[in-house]
Write a protein that holds these residues in place. Structure first.
Motif, PDB file in Angstrom:
ATOM      1  N   SER A  17       0.833  -1.197   0.000  1.00  0.00           N
ATOM      2  CA  SER A  17       0.000   0.000   0.000  1.00  0.00           C
ATOM      3  C   SER A  17       0.870   1.251   0.000  1.00  0.00           C
ATOM      4  N   GLN A  18       1.918   1.235   0.823  1.00  0.00           N
ATOM      5  CA  GLN A  18       2.833   2.375   0.891  1.00  0.00           C
ATOM      6  C   GLN A  18       3.549   2.564  -0.447  1.00  0.00           C
ATOM      7  N   GLU A  19       3.987   1.474  -1.041  1.00  0.00           N
ATOM      8  CA  GLU A  19       4.677   1.554  -2.338  1.00  0.00           C
ATOM      9  C   GLU A  19       3.765   2.141  -3.406  1.00  0.00           C
ATOM     10  N   PHE A  20       2.530   1.671  -3.455  1.00  0.00           N
ATOM     11  CA  PHE A  20       1.582   2.199  -4.444  1.00  0.00           C
ATOM     12  C   PHE A  20       1.351   3.685  -4.227  1.00  0.00           C
ATOM     13  N   GLU A  21       1.186   4.082  -2.971  1.00  0.00           N
ATOM     14  CA  GLU A  21       0.909   5.488  -2.665  1.00  0.00           C
ATOM     15  C   GLU A  21       2.082   6.379  -3.080  1.00  0.00           C
ATOM     16  N   ILE A  22       3.299   5.946  -2.764  1.00  0.00           N
ATOM     17  CA  ILE A  22       4.470   6.758  -3.094  1.00  0.00           C
ATOM     18  C   ILE A  22       4.692   6.820  -4.599  1.00  0.00           C
ATOM     19  N   LEU A  23       4.657   5.683  -5.264  1.00  0.00           N
ATOM     20  CA  LEU A  23       4.926   5.673  -6.707  1.00  0.00           C
ATOM     21  C   LEU A  23       3.862   6.427  -7.490  1.00  0.00           C
ATOM     22  N   SER A  24       2.630   6.391  -7.019  1.00  0.00           N
ATOM     23  CA  SER A  24       1.567   7.119  -7.716  1.00  0.00           C
ATOM     24  C   SER A  24       1.672   8.619  -7.502  1.00  0.00           C
ATOM     25  N   SER A  25       2.488   9.035  -6.514  1.00  0.00           N
ATOM     26  CA  SER A  25       2.704  10.462  -6.269  1.00  0.00           C
ATOM     27  C   SER A  25       3.788  11.056  -7.173  1.00  0.00           C
ATOM     28  N   LEU A  26       4.544  10.203  -7.839  1.00  0.00           N
ATOM     29  CA  LEU A  26       5.628  10.685  -8.688  1.00  0.00           C
ATOM     30  C   LEU A  26       5.094  11.190 -10.019  1.00  0.00           C
ATOM     31  N   PRO A  27       5.709  12.224 -10.578  1.00  0.00           N
ATOM     32  CA  PRO A  27       5.364  12.621 -11.949  1.00  0.00           C
ATOM     33  C   PRO A  27       5.678  11.466 -12.902  1.00  0.00           C
ATOM     34  N   PRO A  28       5.035  11.421 -14.057  1.00  0.00           N
ATOM     35  CA  PRO A  28       5.280  10.314 -14.997  1.00  0.00           C
ATOM     36  C   PRO A  28       6.755  10.206 -15.385  1.00  0.00           C
ATOM     37  N   ALA A  29       7.188   8.991 -15.614  1.00  0.00           N
ATOM     38  CA  ALA A  29       8.559   8.767 -16.087  1.00  0.00           C
ATOM     39  C   ALA A  29       8.689   9.296 -17.511  1.00  0.00           C
ATOM     40  N   ILE A  30       9.918   9.665 -17.882  1.00  0.00           N
ATOM     41  CA  ILE A  30      10.194  10.087 -19.253  1.00  0.00           C
ATOM     42  C   ILE A  30      11.126   9.073 -19.894  1.00  0.00           C
ATOM     43  N   ASP A  31      11.107   8.993 -21.232  1.00  0.00           N
ATOM     44  CA  ASP A  31      12.005   8.023 -21.861  1.00  0.00           C
ATOM     45  C   ASP A  31      13.429   8.554 -21.843  1.00  0.00           C
ATOM     46  N   ILE A  32      14.371   7.658 -22.077  1.00  0.00           N
ATOM     47  CA  ILE A  32      15.768   7.986 -21.868  1.00  0.00           C
ATOM     48  C   ILE A  32      16.264   9.061 -22.831  1.00  0.00           C
ATOM     49  N   SER A  33      15.789   9.070 -24.058  1.00  0.00           N
ATOM     50  CA  SER A  33      16.229  10.105 -24.994  1.00  0.00           C
ATOM     51  C   SER A  33      15.735  11.488 -24.563  1.00  0.00           C
ATOM     52  N   GLU A  34      14.533  11.547 -23.993  1.00  0.00           N
ATOM     53  CA  GLU A  34      14.008  12.804 -23.467  1.00  0.00           C
ATOM     54  C   GLU A  34      14.840  13.259 -22.267  1.00  0.00           C
ATOM     55  N   PHE A  35      15.229  12.313 -21.429  1.00  0.00           N
ATOM     56  CA  PHE A  35      16.064  12.637 -20.277  1.00  0.00           C
ATOM     57  C   PHE A  35      17.397  13.237 -20.724  1.00  0.00           C
ATOM     58  N   THR A  36      18.048  12.629 -21.702  1.00  0.00           N
ATOM     59  CA  THR A  36      19.344  13.154 -22.161  1.00  0.00           C
ATOM     60  C   THR A  36      19.191  14.557 -22.728  1.00  0.00           C
ATOM     61  N   MET A 192      12.845   3.429   4.037  1.00  0.00           N
ATOM     62  CA  MET A 192      13.670   4.396   3.314  1.00  0.00           C
ATOM     63  C   MET A 192      12.825   5.156   2.292  1.00  0.00           C
ATOM     64  N   ALA A 193      11.943   4.469   1.626  1.00  0.00           N
ATOM     65  CA  ALA A 193      11.104   5.128   0.620  1.00  0.00           C
ATOM     66  C   ALA A 193      10.226   6.200   1.257  1.00  0.00           C
ATOM     67  N   GLU A 194       9.660   5.889   2.412  1.00  0.00           N
ATOM     68  CA  GLU A 194       8.813   6.866   3.102  1.00  0.00           C
ATOM     69  C   GLU A 194       9.640   8.076   3.533  1.00  0.00           C
ATOM     70  N   LEU A 195      10.869   7.820   3.992  1.00  0.00           N
ATOM     71  CA  LEU A 195      11.745   8.913   4.396  1.00  0.00           C
ATOM     72  C   LEU A 195      12.094   9.800   3.203  1.00  0.00           C
ATOM     73  N   ILE A 196      12.476   9.191   2.086  1.00  0.00           N
ATOM     74  CA  ILE A 196      12.826   9.955   0.891  1.00  0.00           C
ATOM     75  C   ILE A 196      11.622  10.766   0.405  1.00  0.00           C
ATOM     76  N   ALA A 197      10.455  10.145   0.399  1.00  0.00           N
ATOM     77  CA  ALA A 197       9.246  10.849  -0.038  1.00  0.00           C
ATOM     78  C   ALA A 197       9.006  12.079   0.820  1.00  0.00           C
ATOM     79  N   SER A 198       9.243  11.965   2.125  1.00  0.00           N
ATOM     80  CA  SER A 198       9.025  13.119   3.012  1.00  0.00           C
ATOM     81  C   SER A 198      10.018  14.232   2.733  1.00  0.00           C
ATOM     82  N   GLN A 199      11.149  13.894   2.129  1.00  0.00           N
ATOM     83  CA  GLN A 199      12.193  14.886   1.862  1.00  0.00           C
ATOM     84  C   GLN A 199      12.023  15.604   0.540  1.00  0.00           C
ATOM     85  N   ILE A 200      11.396  14.950  -0.450  1.00  0.00           N
ATOM     86  CA  ILE A 200      11.401  15.553  -1.798  1.00  0.00           C
ATOM     87  C   ILE A 200      10.026  15.762  -2.403  1.00  0.00           C
ATOM     88  N   LEU A 201       8.971  15.145  -1.856  1.00  0.00           N
ATOM     89  CA  LEU A 201       7.641  15.252  -2.487  1.00  0.00           C
ATOM     90  C   LEU A 201       6.757  16.252  -1.740  1.00  0.00           C
TER      91      LEU A 201
END
Length: 201
Positions: A17-36, A192-201
């Motif tokens: 449940s925690q994993e789903f909640e955190i990952l769903s809070s992230l902006p969509p991933a971008i493809d690698i060429s867009e990242f570069t 760790m994921a919950e801690l990181i989420a509290s720091q950056i989201l």
């Protein structure tokens, strides 16, 4: 034994449940060429890095967005395949490319069952000496993986110029331990994921 099984099942549900909640809070991933393109690699570098990521990290996702933090956090990871890079962070494009690889190695460590007990749990337990030992090992491994992979794909000049400075993070264990201890106490984070989420989201 029945109660133990029920407790473990309950914990697993909570983790999922925690994993789903955190990952769903992230902006969509971008493809690698867009990242570069967005980090500013030139065309030749972008092509080589795209080949690198496609071959070496095909299942990993990159989320590129502004972190909600005042600290100079360049990148983080969540669970086994999600890498996040701070679009607000200053620094050369190849440093950001390096950070993505470095964080993806932490994903490997997490998937192998190493990162959470050796990194996060030692801080929760107040075992500073064990944390410092593990921190150096895990950071060295992530740095070595990223630097060797970059070298293999034609970024050797960057590695030769930047390796010593990059590896400086391996000596930051005491500072990281203090920051994590304070943040865990402040946020009540249980992973760790919950801690990181509290720091950056």
């Amino acid at each position: 034994m029945k109660h133990v099984r029920n407790y473990l099942s309950f914990n697993k549900i909570n983790e999922s449940s925690q994993e789903f909640e955190i990952l769903s809070s992230l902006p969509p991933a971008i493809d690698i060429s867009e990242f570069t393109r967005r980090i500013g690699l030139n065309e030749n570098e972008g092509e080589r890095y795209t080949e690198l990521w496609t071959k070496e990290r095909p299942n990993f996702k990159i989320h590129f967005f502004p972190f909600e933090t005042q600290f100079p956090i360049l990148g983080v990871f969540f669970y086994g395949e999600d890498v996040c890079i701070n679009s607000r962070a200053l620094g050369p494009p190849l440093i950001k490319a390096f950070i993505a690889l470095h964080e993806s190695r932490h994903c490997d460590q997490y998937s192998d069952g190493i990162f959470e007990p050796q990194y996060f749990q030692t801080v929760v337990d107040g075992n500073e000496q064990q944390f410092l030992t593990n921190y150096r090992i895990l950071e060295d491994d992530a740095n070595t993986f990223a630097l060797e992979t970059l070298t293999d794909y034609g970024f050797g000049n960057f590695v030769r110029f930047e390796e010593r400075r990059i590896r400086g993070n391996e000596n930051m264990g005491p500072k990281i331990y203090k920051m994590m201890s304070e943040d865990i106490e402040r946020t009540g984070s249980t992973s760790m994921a919950e801690l990181i989420a509290s720091q950056i989201l």
